[in-house]
Enzyme design. Structure first.
Site, short mmCIF file in Angstrom:
data_model
loop_
_atom_site.label_atom_id
_atom_site.label_comp_id
_atom_site.label_asym_id
_atom_site.label_seq_id
_atom_site.Cartn_x
_atom_site.Cartn_y
_atom_site.Cartn_z
CD GLU A 18 -3.14 0.75 0.28
OE1 GLU A 18 -2.55 1.76 -0.13
OE2 GLU A 18 -4.36 0.56 0.11
NE ARG A 101 -5.79 -2.32 9.17
CZ ARG A 101 -5.66 -1.77 7.97
NH1 ARG A 101 -5.09 -0.57 7.84
NH2 ARG A 101 -6.09 -2.38 6.88
CG ASN A 103 -6.49 1.84 5.25
OD1 ASN A 103 -5.73 0.87 5.30
ND2 ASN A 103 -7.25 2.08 4.20
CG ASN A 152 -8.45 3.05 1.02
OD1 ASN A 152 -7.23 3.12 1.06
ND2 ASN A 152 -9.09 1.90 1.07
CG ASP A 202 -7.29 0.21 -1.82
OD1 ASP A 202 -6.94 1.05 -0.98
OD2 ASP A 202 -7.10 -1.01 -1.67
#
Length: 297
Positions: A18, A101, A103, A152, A202
């Site tokens: 990522e 959490r 991202n 995202n 994403d």
């Protein structure tokens, strides 16, 4: 017409690769493996990869103007000293939500850090537990959005008046009015609805012409969108289904780097996708990107 070429350049089989960021000074690519709990730096000149391990999931890593990086580890924004591998907590978010959490995260043109949270797991019926925050250079935290599923992709228009954002499970790419002096966002609207077969939006980046490039998780592609018209202009197919994020880089920002994930593939899918979890370089697109920003805190 340019000939588009897709090449795997880091065959690391990341669980969830990522957050690619091109570092202009070093001419290196920075990216993370969220579940693998690692921050990676890859050099095209040497084809070598260096890594720092984190003690928890790591959603993003971005350069810091004062040196090193800031990263989202667990629910903490941390400072990372690349030379010593020391990780120091700066601020914590969502203190009342231990199952969340951090991202995706990016620095904005003013040097603020934007980052959001999501549930580590999605128990049946439990939704919209995440949020979107900014962290000012003095480490003041501001919550901009709540009721987020998976915070995202994000980026800013050239004039800084528009902030683009993805809450993945909404299956849309959204835009907000953005005040560069305060970081305030408002007037949310949809600029693109994902279509059948495109997957889940994403990570995302803008090119120098103000067009969006969106990695499509479970879609095996990156799509190029004109946010002014909501029209998809191009589709770049990749040899993996779980494409996660993208950024422009290379000496003149004409190369698109795309990360991917291997986590969640069945045994047969893994055999069909031996490059799952790799990072790819796409050339021949005929467009260029822009330099990324650094956190000024």
């Amino acid at each position: 017409m340019s000939s588009v070429k897709v090449d795997p350049i880091v065959k690391s089989s990341a669980l969830i690769g990522e957050g690619p960021v091109w570092e202009e000074l070093e001419q290196t690519l920075l990216f993370v493996d969220i579940i693998g709990q690692k921050i990676h730096r890859w050099s095209p000149a040497t084809n070598r990869i260096q890594s720092v391990e984190t003690a928890d999931t790591v959603g993003f890593a971005v350069p810091r103007r004062s040196g090193g990086y800031v990263a989202g580890v667990g629910r903490n924004v941390v400072a990372v000293d690349w030379q010593t591998h020391k990780v120091t907590s700066l601020v914590e978010v969502d203190e009342d939500k231990p199952n969340n959490r951090l991202n995706d995260g990016k620095a904005d043109p003013s040097g603020r850090l934007l980052t959001g949270t999501m549930l580590r797991d999605h128990p049946s019926g439990e939704r919209k537990q995440g949020a979107l925050f900014s962290v000012a250079p003095d480490l003041t935290v501001t919550k901009h959005l709540s009721q987020v599923d998976i915070s995202n992709g994000m980026d800013w228009s050239e004039d800084q008046k528009t902030f683009f954002y993805i809450d993945s499970l909404a299956l849309t790419v959204d835009a907000f009015d953005h005040d560069p002096s305060t970081g305030h966002i408002g007037n949310r609207r949809v600029v693109y609805h994902m279509q059948e077969g495109e997957g889940i939006p994403d990570g995302m980046t803008l090119d120098a012409e103000g067009r969006l490039w969106v990695a499509c998780y479970d879609g095996g592609r990156v799509i190029n969108i004109d946010p002014a018209t909501g029209v998809r202009l191009k589709t770049i197919s990749l040899p993996v289904t779980k494409t996660t994020s993208c950024c422009f880089g290379g000496p003149d920002y004409s190369e698109l780097y795309v990360t991917s994930a291997s986590l969640g593939l069945s045994q047969s899918e893994s055999k069909q996708q031996p490059l799952a979890g790799s990072t790819f370089r796409v050339t021949g697109l005929g467009v260029k990107g822009r330099p990324s920003y650094a956190f000024s805190g």
